[in-house]
Motif scaffolding. Structure first.
Motif, PDB file in Angstrom:
ATOM      1  N   GLU A  16     -53.830 -24.038   3.039  1.00  0.00           N
ATOM      2  CA  GLU A  16     -53.660 -23.188   4.219  1.00  0.00           C
ATOM      3  C   GLU A  16     -52.349 -23.526   4.942  1.00  0.00           C
ATOM      4  O   GLU A  16     -51.589 -22.637   5.316  1.00  0.00           O
ATOM      5  N   LYS A  17     -52.094 -24.812   5.124  1.00  0.00           N
ATOM      6  CA  LYS A  17     -50.856 -25.254   5.791  1.00  0.00           C
ATOM      7  C   LYS A  17     -49.632 -24.893   4.956  1.00  0.00           C
ATOM      8  O   LYS A  17     -48.617 -24.460   5.498  1.00  0.00           O
ATOM      9  N   PHE A  18     -49.732 -25.073   3.651  1.00  0.00           N
ATOM     10  CA  PHE A  18     -48.618 -24.748   2.758  1.00  0.00           C
ATOM     11  C   PHE A  18     -48.287 -23.251   2.865  1.00  0.00           C
ATOM     12  O   PHE A  18     -47.131 -22.872   3.052  1.00  0.00           O
ATOM     13  N   GLU A  19     -49.301 -22.412   2.746  1.00  0.00           N
ATOM     14  CA  GLU A  19     -49.081 -20.962   2.799  1.00  0.00           C
ATOM     15  C   GLU A  19     -48.563 -20.524   4.165  1.00  0.00           C
ATOM     16  O   GLU A  19     -47.653 -19.682   4.245  1.00  0.00           O
ATOM     17  N   ALA A  20     -49.117 -21.074   5.234  1.00  0.00           N
ATOM     18  CA  ALA A  20     -48.657 -20.714   6.585  1.00  0.00           C
ATOM     19  C   ALA A  20     -47.187 -21.075   6.772  1.00  0.00           C
ATOM     20  O   ALA A  20     -46.417 -20.307   7.358  1.00  0.00           O
ATOM     21  N   THR A  21     -46.786 -22.213   6.242  1.00  0.00           N
ATOM     22  CA  THR A  21     -45.387 -22.626   6.340  1.00  0.00           C
ATOM     23  C   THR A  21     -44.504 -21.705   5.512  1.00  0.00           C
ATOM     24  O   THR A  21     -43.440 -21.274   5.967  1.00  0.00           O
ATOM     25  N   ALA A  22     -44.942 -21.362   4.304  1.00  0.00           N
ATOM     26  CA  ALA A  22     -44.164 -20.465   3.448  1.00  0.00           C
ATOM     27  C   ALA A  22     -43.994 -19.090   4.093  1.00  0.00           C
ATOM     28  O   ALA A  22     -42.926 -18.475   3.976  1.00  0.00           O
ATOM     29  N   ARG A  23     -45.005 -18.624   4.790  1.00  0.00           N
ATOM     30  CA  ARG A  23     -44.931 -17.303   5.432  1.00  0.00           C
ATOM     31  C   ARG A  23     -43.936 -17.262   6.592  1.00  0.00           C
ATOM     32  O   ARG A  23     -43.500 -16.195   6.995  1.00  0.00           O
ATOM     33  N   LYS A  24     -43.560 -18.410   7.107  1.00  0.00           N
ATOM     34  CA  LYS A  24     -42.575 -18.460   8.203  1.00  0.00           C
ATOM     35  C   LYS A  24     -41.151 -18.198   7.706  1.00  0.00           C
ATOM     36  O   LYS A  24     -40.261 -17.925   8.506  1.00  0.00           O
ATOM     37  N   ILE A  25     -40.943 -18.303   6.415  1.00  0.00           N
ATOM     38  CA  ILE A  25     -39.599 -18.159   5.862  1.00  0.00           C
ATOM     39  C   ILE A  25     -39.328 -16.678   5.607  1.00  0.00           C
ATOM     40  O   ILE A  25     -40.005 -16.053   4.799  1.00  0.00           O
ATOM     41  N   PRO A  26     -38.337 -16.125   6.306  1.00  0.00           N
ATOM     42  CA  PRO A  26     -38.042 -14.693   6.137  1.00  0.00           C
ATOM     43  C   PRO A  26     -37.543 -14.379   4.723  1.00  0.00           C
ATOM     44  O   PRO A  26     -36.988 -15.245   4.043  1.00  0.00           O
ATOM     45  N   ASP A  27     -37.734 -13.146   4.328  1.00  0.00           N
ATOM     46  CA  ASP A  27     -37.310 -12.706   2.992  1.00  0.00           C
ATOM     47  C   ASP A  27     -35.834 -13.029   2.738  1.00  0.00           C
ATOM     48  O   ASP A  27     -35.471 -13.402   1.626  1.00  0.00           O
ATOM     49  N   ARG A  28     -35.002 -12.910   3.741  1.00  0.00           N
ATOM     50  CA  ARG A  28     -33.559 -13.126   3.533  1.00  0.00           C
ATOM     51  C   ARG A  28     -33.242 -14.582   3.176  1.00  0.00           C
ATOM     52  O   ARG A  28     -32.186 -14.864   2.624  1.00  0.00           O
ATOM     53  N   HIS A  29     -34.163 -15.505   3.472  1.00  0.00           N
ATOM     54  CA  HIS A  29     -33.955 -16.922   3.139  1.00  0.00           C
ATOM     55  C   HIS A  29     -34.848 -17.395   1.991  1.00  0.00           C
ATOM     56  O   HIS A  29     -34.770 -18.555   1.586  1.00  0.00           O
ATOM     57  N   TRP A  30     -35.717 -16.523   1.477  1.00  0.00           N
ATOM     58  CA  TRP A  30     -36.733 -16.913   0.499  1.00  0.00           C
ATOM     59  C   TRP A  30     -36.130 -17.571  -0.747  1.00  0.00           C
ATOM     60  O   TRP A  30     -36.654 -18.543  -1.258  1.00  0.00           O
ATOM     61  N   ARG A  31     -35.011 -17.058  -1.217  1.00  0.00           N
ATOM     62  CA  ARG A  31     -34.404 -17.583  -2.446  1.00  0.00           C
ATOM     63  C   ARG A  31     -33.120 -18.370  -2.170  1.00  0.00           C
ATOM     64  O   ARG A  31     -32.366 -18.666  -3.101  1.00  0.00           O
ATOM     65  N   THR A  32     -32.900 -18.715  -0.916  1.00  0.00           N
ATOM     66  CA  THR A  32     -31.687 -19.448  -0.550  1.00  0.00           C
ATOM     67  C   THR A  32     -32.017 -20.925  -0.365  1.00  0.00           C
ATOM     68  O   THR A  32     -32.784 -21.281   0.538  1.00  0.00           O
ATOM     69  N   PRO A  33     -31.437 -21.803  -1.179  1.00  0.00           N
ATOM     70  CA  PRO A  33     -31.686 -23.240  -1.006  1.00  0.00           C
ATOM     71  C   PRO A  33     -31.112 -23.717   0.332  1.00  0.00           C
ATOM     72  O   PRO A  33     -30.107 -23.197   0.804  1.00  0.00           O
ATOM     73  N   PRO A  34     -31.735 -24.713   0.938  1.00  0.00           N
ATOM     74  CA  PRO A  34     -31.238 -25.218   2.222  1.00  0.00           C
ATOM     75  C   PRO A  34     -29.897 -25.951   2.095  1.00  0.00           C
ATOM     76  O   PRO A  34     -29.169 -26.095   3.063  1.00  0.00           O
ATOM     77  N   ARG A  35     -29.583 -26.408   0.899  1.00  0.00           N
ATOM     78  CA  ARG A  35     -28.306 -27.087   0.623  1.00  0.00           C
ATOM     79  C   ARG A  35     -28.115 -27.105  -0.892  1.00  0.00           C
ATOM     80  O   ARG A  35     -29.070 -26.927  -1.642  1.00  0.00           O
ATOM     81  N   PRO A  36     -26.888 -27.330  -1.344  1.00  0.00           N
ATOM     82  CA  PRO A  36     -26.644 -27.362  -2.795  1.00  0.00           C
ATOM     83  C   PRO A  36     -27.525 -28.406  -3.495  1.00  0.00           C
ATOM     84  O   PRO A  36     -27.686 -29.523  -3.014  1.00  0.00           O
ATOM     85  N   GLY A  37     -28.120 -27.995  -4.600  1.00  0.00           N
ATOM     86  CA  GLY A  37     -28.960 -28.900  -5.381  1.00  0.00           C
ATOM     87  C   GLY A  37     -30.408 -28.954  -4.932  1.00  0.00           C
ATOM     88  O   GLY A  37     -31.258 -29.513  -5.623  1.00  0.00           O
TER      89      GLY A  37
END
Length: 173
Positions: A16-37
């Protein structure tokens, strides 16, 4: 045999916590890594799906046969709770399947379907002592299947923290 209620509850709560956290990430950032690697949110979710699919499939297959006897000297392992700790970076031995990468809702739907399969395997094992079945974990050592299922909950917690890192880096509120 074990009372599985607390294990089911732990699996439910961490997912539940994992899914709730994932849902906070907007589509525009879904496939964008937070940093290289680093992994994007989509890659984190794909990894969690892959690990759970592999573990649950192995449990379903192995528990159809009588358990193998494992000597006490080969039963030692690192505590499962350490899986949730992100103080040490661990490379997964499972290569990421990029075919699993999709939009957030599709991936979270697959994740939920896999958790249902996991619960079904645990339910089917109610009449079996899964504590007699042991399989080597690549980092922790020899785990019985109740610990493997606990590892899935800890794995969710570990990767919830990773998703929170994605949120923090992308400054998502």
């Amino acid at each position: 045999m074990m009372n599985l209620r607390s294990l089911f509850e732990k699996l439910r709560r961490t997912r539940e916590k994992f899914e709730a956290t994932a849902r906070k990430i907007p589509d525009r950032h879904w496939r964008t890594p937070p940093r290289p690697g680093a992994w994007s949110a989509a890659e984190v979710v794909a990894h969690v799906i892959m690990v759970e699919t592999l573990m649950t499939g192995a449990a379903a297959k192995i528990t159809r046969k009588p358990p193998l006897r494992v000597p006490l000297s080969k039963r030692f392992h690192i505590p499962v709770a350490l899986v949730a700790w992100r103080g040490v970076r661990v490379e997964t031995p499972i290569p990421l399947d990029t075919l699993l990468l999709d939009d957030r809702e599709m991936m979270l739907s697959r994740l939920a379907e896999q958790r249902q399969r996991t619960i079904s395997v645990l339910e089917a094992g109610r009449q079996t002592n899964l504590g007699k079945y042991r399989v080597q974990h690549p980092v922790l050592g020899s785990l019985h299947y109740y610990d493997w299922f606990r590892t899935l909950a800890a794995h969710d917690s570990r990767h919830t923290k990773q998703l929170k890192d994605v949120i923090k880096v992308h400054r998502i509120s």
